[in-house]
Write a protein that holds these residues in place. Structure first.
Motif, PDB file in Angstrom:
ATOM      1  N   VAL A 134       1.010  -1.255   0.065  1.00  0.00           N
ATOM      2  CA  VAL A 134       0.088   0.010  -0.085  1.00  0.00           C
ATOM      3  C   VAL A 134       0.802   1.095  -0.014  1.00  0.00           C
ATOM      4  CG1 VAL A 134      -1.744   1.356   1.558  1.00  0.00           C
ATOM      5  CG2 VAL A 134      -2.012  -1.068   1.160  1.00  0.00           C
ATOM      6  N   VAL A 135       0.726   2.055  -0.912  1.00  0.00           N
ATOM      7  CA  VAL A 135       1.222   3.361  -0.880  1.00  0.00           C
ATOM      8  C   VAL A 135       0.165   4.778  -0.939  1.00  0.00           C
ATOM      9  CG1 VAL A 135       2.687   5.062  -2.217  1.00  0.00           C
ATOM     10  CG2 VAL A 135       3.143   2.508  -2.286  1.00  0.00           C
ATOM     11  N   THR A 136       0.633   5.442   0.018  1.00  0.00           N
ATOM     12  CA  THR A 136      -0.431   6.692   0.040  1.00  0.00           C
ATOM     13  C   THR A 136       0.201   8.203   0.033  1.00  0.00           C
ATOM     14  OG1 THR A 136       0.002   6.948   2.420  1.00  0.00           O
ATOM     15  CG2 THR A 136      -1.794   5.181   1.661  1.00  0.00           C
ATOM     16  N   ASP A 137      -0.555   8.902  -0.361  1.00  0.00           N
ATOM     17  CA  ASP A 137      -0.084  10.337  -0.329  1.00  0.00           C
ATOM     18  C   ASP A 137      -0.372  10.732   1.069  1.00  0.00           C
ATOM     19  OD1 ASP A 137       0.269  13.128  -1.186  1.00  0.00           O
ATOM     20  OD2 ASP A 137      -1.852  13.579  -1.832  1.00  0.00           O
ATOM     21  N   PHE A 138      -0.143  11.954   1.550  1.00  0.00           N
ATOM     22  CA  PHE A 138      -0.259  12.225   3.086  1.00  0.00           C
ATOM     23  C   PHE A 138      -1.455  13.354   2.951  1.00  0.00           C
ATOM     24  CE2 PHE A 138       0.787  14.607   6.767  1.00  0.00           C
ATOM     25  CZ  PHE A 138       0.752  13.696   7.791  1.00  0.00           C
ATOM     26  N   ASP A 139      -1.302  14.517   2.569  1.00  0.00           N
ATOM     27  CA  ASP A 139      -2.419  15.600   2.907  1.00  0.00           C
ATOM     28  C   ASP A 139      -3.440  15.241   1.968  1.00  0.00           C
ATOM     29  OD1 ASP A 139      -0.791  17.546   4.308  1.00  0.00           O
ATOM     30  OD2 ASP A 139       0.058  18.289   2.806  1.00  0.00           O
ATOM     31  N   GLY A 140      -4.570  15.258   2.578  1.00  0.00           N
ATOM     32  CA  GLY A 140      -6.083  14.731   2.057  1.00  0.00           C
ATOM     33  C   GLY A 140      -6.298  13.454   2.135  1.00  0.00           C
ATOM     34  N   VAL A 141      -5.079  12.596   2.603  1.00  0.00           N
ATOM     35  CA  VAL A 141      -5.294  11.398   2.986  1.00  0.00           C
ATOM     36  C   VAL A 141      -5.222  10.843   4.428  1.00  0.00           C
ATOM     37  CG1 VAL A 141      -4.261   9.083   2.239  1.00  0.00           C
ATOM     38  CG2 VAL A 141      -4.645  10.807   0.558  1.00  0.00           C
ATOM     39  N   HIS A 142      -4.044  11.162   4.866  1.00  0.00           N
ATOM     40  CA  HIS A 142      -3.771  10.861   6.323  1.00  0.00           C
ATOM     41  C   HIS A 142      -4.438  12.020   7.104  1.00  0.00           C
ATOM     42  CE1 HIS A 142      -1.065   7.527   6.397  1.00  0.00           C
ATOM     43  NE2 HIS A 142      -0.958   7.873   5.119  1.00  0.00           N
ATOM     44  N   ALA A 201       8.133   8.130 -10.646  1.00  0.00           N
ATOM     45  CA  ALA A 201       9.516   7.640 -10.599  1.00  0.00           C
ATOM     46  C   ALA A 201       9.988   7.077  -9.515  1.00  0.00           C
ATOM     47  CB  ALA A 201      10.581   8.778 -11.323  1.00  0.00           C
ATOM     48  N   VAL A 202       9.398   7.541  -8.328  1.00  0.00           N
ATOM     49  CA  VAL A 202       9.886   7.299  -6.944  1.00  0.00           C
ATOM     50  C   VAL A 202       9.101   5.997  -6.578  1.00  0.00           C
ATOM     51  CG1 VAL A 202       9.905   7.655  -4.314  1.00  0.00           C
ATOM     52  CG2 VAL A 202      10.460   9.557  -6.125  1.00  0.00           C
ATOM     53  N   LEU A 203       7.774   6.005  -7.020  1.00  0.00           N
ATOM     54  CA  LEU A 203       6.793   4.773  -6.762  1.00  0.00           C
ATOM     55  C   LEU A 203       7.738   3.740  -7.571  1.00  0.00           C
ATOM     56  CD1 LEU A 203       4.340   3.337  -5.909  1.00  0.00           C
ATOM     57  CD2 LEU A 203       3.046   4.481  -7.600  1.00  0.00           C
ATOM     58  N   ARG A 204       8.067   3.786  -8.763  1.00  0.00           N
ATOM     59  CA  ARG A 204       8.676   2.725  -9.271  1.00  0.00           C
ATOM     60  C   ARG A 204       9.699   2.003  -8.777  1.00  0.00           C
ATOM     61  NH1 ARG A 204       7.168   1.588 -14.745  1.00  0.00           N
ATOM     62  NH2 ARG A 204       5.898   3.106 -15.711  1.00  0.00           N
ATOM     63  N   GLU A 205      10.559   3.007  -8.478  1.00  0.00           N
ATOM     64  CA  GLU A 205      11.955   2.541  -7.537  1.00  0.00           C
ATOM     65  C   GLU A 205      11.587   1.922  -6.478  1.00  0.00           C
ATOM     66  OE1 GLU A 205      15.791   4.825  -5.965  1.00  0.00           O
ATOM     67  OE2 GLU A 205      14.324   5.940  -6.857  1.00  0.00           O
ATOM     68  N   HIS A 235      11.415  -3.477  -3.787  1.00  0.00           N
ATOM     69  CA  HIS A 235      10.818  -4.382  -2.802  1.00  0.00           C
ATOM     70  C   HIS A 235      10.272  -5.539  -3.433  1.00  0.00           C
ATOM     71  CE1 HIS A 235      10.469  -0.894   0.158  1.00  0.00           C
ATOM     72  NE2 HIS A 235      10.183  -1.473   0.944  1.00  0.00           N
ATOM     73  N   GLY A 236      10.611  -5.432  -4.659  1.00  0.00           N
ATOM     74  CA  GLY A 236      10.302  -6.701  -5.601  1.00  0.00           C
ATOM     75  C   GLY A 236       8.775  -7.082  -5.746  1.00  0.00           C
ATOM     76  N   ILE A 237       8.059  -5.984  -5.684  1.00  0.00           N
ATOM     77  CA  ILE A 237       6.417  -5.898  -5.779  1.00  0.00           C
ATOM     78  C   ILE A 237       5.930  -5.443  -7.232  1.00  0.00           C
ATOM     79  CG2 ILE A 237       4.443  -5.170  -4.837  1.00  0.00           C
ATOM     80  CD1 ILE A 237       6.019  -4.703  -2.034  1.00  0.00           C
ATOM     81  N   PRO A 238       5.104  -6.034  -8.115  1.00  0.00           N
ATOM     82  CA  PRO A 238       4.858  -5.822  -9.258  1.00  0.00           C
ATOM     83  C   PRO A 238       3.974  -4.556  -9.093  1.00  0.00           C
ATOM     84  CG  PRO A 238       4.595  -8.055  -8.970  1.00  0.00           C
ATOM     85  CD  PRO A 238       4.997  -7.469  -7.682  1.00  0.00           C
ATOM     86  N   LEU A 239       3.957  -3.507  -9.894  1.00  0.00           N
ATOM     87  CA  LEU A 239       2.967  -2.375  -9.737  1.00  0.00           C
ATOM     88  C   LEU A 239       1.501  -2.605  -9.725  1.00  0.00           C
ATOM     89  CD1 LEU A 239       4.874   0.144 -12.078  1.00  0.00           C
ATOM     90  CD2 LEU A 239       4.611   0.414  -9.484  1.00  0.00           C
ATOM     91  N   SER A 240       1.150  -3.947 -10.360  1.00  0.00           N
ATOM     92  CA  SER A 240      -0.125  -4.278 -10.729  1.00  0.00           C
ATOM     93  C   SER A 240      -0.704  -4.887  -9.339  1.00  0.00           C
ATOM     94  CB  SER A 240      -0.416  -5.372 -11.650  1.00  0.00           C
ATOM     95  OG  SER A 240       0.597  -6.557 -11.079  1.00  0.00           O
ATOM     96  N   ALA A 296      -0.320  10.445 -12.006  1.00  0.00           N
ATOM     97  CA  ALA A 296       0.464   9.620 -12.481  1.00  0.00           C
ATOM     98  C   ALA A 296       0.784   8.415 -11.608  1.00  0.00           C
ATOM     99  CB  ALA A 296       1.851  10.336 -12.487  1.00  0.00           C
ATOM    100  N   CYS A 297       0.872   8.406 -10.541  1.00  0.00           N
ATOM    101  CA  CYS A 297       1.072   7.201  -9.411  1.00  0.00           C
ATOM    102  C   CYS A 297      -0.575   6.351  -9.886  1.00  0.00           C
ATOM    103  CB  CYS A 297       1.007   7.459  -8.151  1.00  0.00           C
ATOM    104  SG  CYS A 297       2.730   8.372  -7.733  1.00  0.00           S
ATOM    105  N   LEU A 298      -1.443   6.891  -9.742  1.00  0.00           N
ATOM    106  CA  LEU A 298      -2.640   6.102  -9.822  1.00  0.00           C
ATOM    107  C   LEU A 298      -2.861   5.363 -11.285  1.00  0.00           C
ATOM    108  CD1 LEU A 298      -5.230   8.854  -8.337  1.00  0.00           C
ATOM    109  CD2 LEU A 298      -4.781   6.560  -7.413  1.00  0.00           C
ATOM    110  N   GLU A 299      -2.153   5.916 -12.171  1.00  0.00           N
ATOM    111  CA  GLU A 299      -2.185   5.283 -13.521  1.00  0.00           C
ATOM    112  C   GLU A 299      -1.323   4.191 -13.533  1.00  0.00           C
ATOM    113  OE1 GLU A 299      -1.718   8.360 -16.017  1.00  0.00           O
ATOM    114  OE2 GLU A 299      -3.664   9.347 -15.995  1.00  0.00           O
ATOM    115  N   LEU A 300      -0.243   4.077 -12.840  1.00  0.00           N
ATOM    116  CA  LEU A 300       0.553   3.067 -12.846  1.00  0.00           C
ATOM    117  C   LEU A 300       0.410   1.634 -12.182  1.00  0.00           C
ATOM    118  CD1 LEU A 300       4.166   4.541 -11.758  1.00  0.00           C
ATOM    119  CD2 LEU A 300       3.661   3.799 -14.033  1.00  0.00           C
ATOM    120  N   VAL A 301      -0.502   1.844 -10.919  1.00  0.00           N
ATOM    121  CA  VAL A 301      -0.573   0.546 -10.263  1.00  0.00           C
ATOM    122  C   VAL A 301      -1.919  -0.179 -10.516  1.00  0.00           C
ATOM    123  CG1 VAL A 301       0.527   1.716  -8.100  1.00  0.00           C
ATOM    124  CG2 VAL A 301      -2.052   2.056  -8.614  1.00  0.00           C
ATOM    125  N   GLY A 302      -1.978  -1.139  -9.963  1.00  0.00           N
ATOM    126  CA  GLY A 302      -3.198  -2.420 -10.413  1.00  0.00           C
ATOM    127  C   GLY A 302      -4.473  -1.475  -9.671  1.00  0.00           C
TER     128      GLY A 302
END
Length: 418
Positions: free
Chosen positions: A240-248, A314-318, A323-328, A341-347
């Motif tokens: 799980v990856v999250t933004d901070f402001d507006g999410v937390h 780019a940071v999310l991809r890295e 961590h060896g986790i597929p974006l999907s 951009a991040c939303l369009e990368l992940v499954g």
């Protein structure tokens, strides 16, 4: 016994919309939506995607489809769907697959009615029909342009206007699916042959995407259509990856008389993160700004944090590669346009309910809880619900359910964007 096989033709080229079969509706690529619908159909034994495009093949395989490489001569703008289907059947025969029933699904129809598809396959398998197609009932008065573009009626008399209840309906093909006996199709070389049946579907499932306007309409309809068709809350991911402001947080900042800023976070969210950590699910807070509040919150939760990320994708991809986790297999939770951009990368692109309209349109899931008021806990529970078992651990550090906790680490930079 012979198999019922769903075959989904998906070319890489498209005149109307570039890379159309990889465009996302409800956060899911169109070809993946078709694969998902076929896999959710209990009457389908095997799902196949025939394509000339490596990216489409990769996405389809991730979603559980078997891949058939489509030759160039069957992949141009003039190529027919029938040609692709016949080639796929020949390939499956060479692979020793006995196809009894062929279900032809079109990826450009994003809201395939799985119940209607199931009934159609059963209708063909029972030999009550040779071919069945999805259609929507209509009582509309149809017209065509005749000599000199003058309007001429098609399905009614020009001087007779019967009431709806006094008329028989007509049926309009939706393009969503066509089910047929495989042997009969190979002999006829066309999708309609023998005794043809109609599989009625709801009008809201009837959209077929050929233009940018139809794509936008499908994206607007997706949250309602997907909620009705799937109904479950599970989010099947490995991180799980999250933004901070507006999410937390609720995306607001308090400033005292000395100019020091603070935000408010939810203890319930802290419990949600603790549950994910106990289940061994990696968690990252990814923020555009560099701010001590974000770092302090990440330390409190015991999770990874990346700040000052000008290129969040780019940071999310890295991070995913490290961590060896597929974006999907990642869920990303965001709320504003810098998350797109991040939303369009992940499954699993996920949004808080008050997110920017473009974010809501990109999301596969829109949470029930708002940012700063249980959104992270909401997502955590959906992630855990998708796992075989998830024991409820003790709260992490001082986190406990209920109440809200001011995060008073004073930032040296504004918290206006993440």
């Amino acid at each position: 016994m012979s198999e019922a096989v769903a075959i989904i033709p998906a070319r890489g080229g498209s005149k109307g919309i570039a890379r159309k079969n990889l465009q996302r509706v409800g956060g899911v690529p169109l070809v993946a939506r078709a694969v998902d619908a076929a896999r959710r159909c209990p009457a389908i034994d095997r799902v196949v995607v025939t394509t000339d495009d490596a990216d489409i093949a990769a996405v389809a395989a991730e979603w559980g489809a078997e891949i058939i490489e489509r030759p160039a001569e069957l992949s141009g703008d003039q190529a027919s769907s029938e040609g692709a289907l016949l080639h796929a059947l020949d390939t499956l025969e060479a692979r020793k697959v006995d196809v009894g029933v062929l279900a032809f699904l079109q990826a450009t129809s994003p809201f395939i009615d799985v119940d209607a598809l199931t009934a159609a396959v059963q209708l063909v398998r029972s030999r009550r029909r040779d071919s069945v197609f999805s259609a929507v009932e209509t009582y509309g008065f149809l017209w065509e342009k005749g000599l000199g573009d003058a309007a001429e009626p098609i399905n009614h008399e020009i001087d007779v206007r019967p009431r709806r209840q006094d008329r028989e309906p007509h049926y309009l093909e939706t393009g969503g699916f066509y089910v047929m006996r495989a042997a009969g199709f190979r002999a006829a070389r066309h999708r309609f042959f023998g005794s043809v049946g109609i599989a009625e579907v709801a009008p809201r499932t009837a959209i077929e995407i050929d233009t940018p306007d139809e794509m936008e309409l499908a994206r607007r309809l997706a949250p309602l259509a997907d909620r009705d068709s799937r109904g479950d809350r599970a989010v099947a991911v490995d991180a799980v990856v999250t933004d901070f402001d507006g999410v937390h947080t609720d995306d607001t900042v308090r400033v005292d008389q000395n100019g020091l800023e603070s935000v408010t976070v939810s203890r319930s969210d802290g419990m949600g993160v603790s549950l994910l950590r106990a289940a061994g699910i990696p968690f990252l807070i990814l923020s555009t700004e560099a701010n001590p509040v974000v770092a302090a919150r990440a330390r409190k939760l015991g999770v990874d944090v990346r700040q000052a990320a000008a290129d969040k994708a780019a940071v999310l991809r890295e991070w995913a590669e490290d961590h060896g986790i597929p974006l999907s297999r990642i869920a990303y939770l965001g709320n504003d346009v810098n998350d797109l951009a991040c939303l369009e990368l992940v499954g699993w692109p996920v949004a808080v309910p008050e997110a920017h309209p473009l974010v809501l349109s990109a999301a596969r899931v829109v949470l029930d809880s708002r940012g700063g008021d249980g959104a992270v806990r909401d997502l955590a529970e959906r992630v855990l619900a998708a796992r075989p078992s998830a024991a409820a651990p003790a709260p992490h550090e001082a986190e406990r359910p209920g109440g809200r906790n001011p995060a008073t680490d004073h930032p040296t930079a504004p918290l206006e964007a993440s």
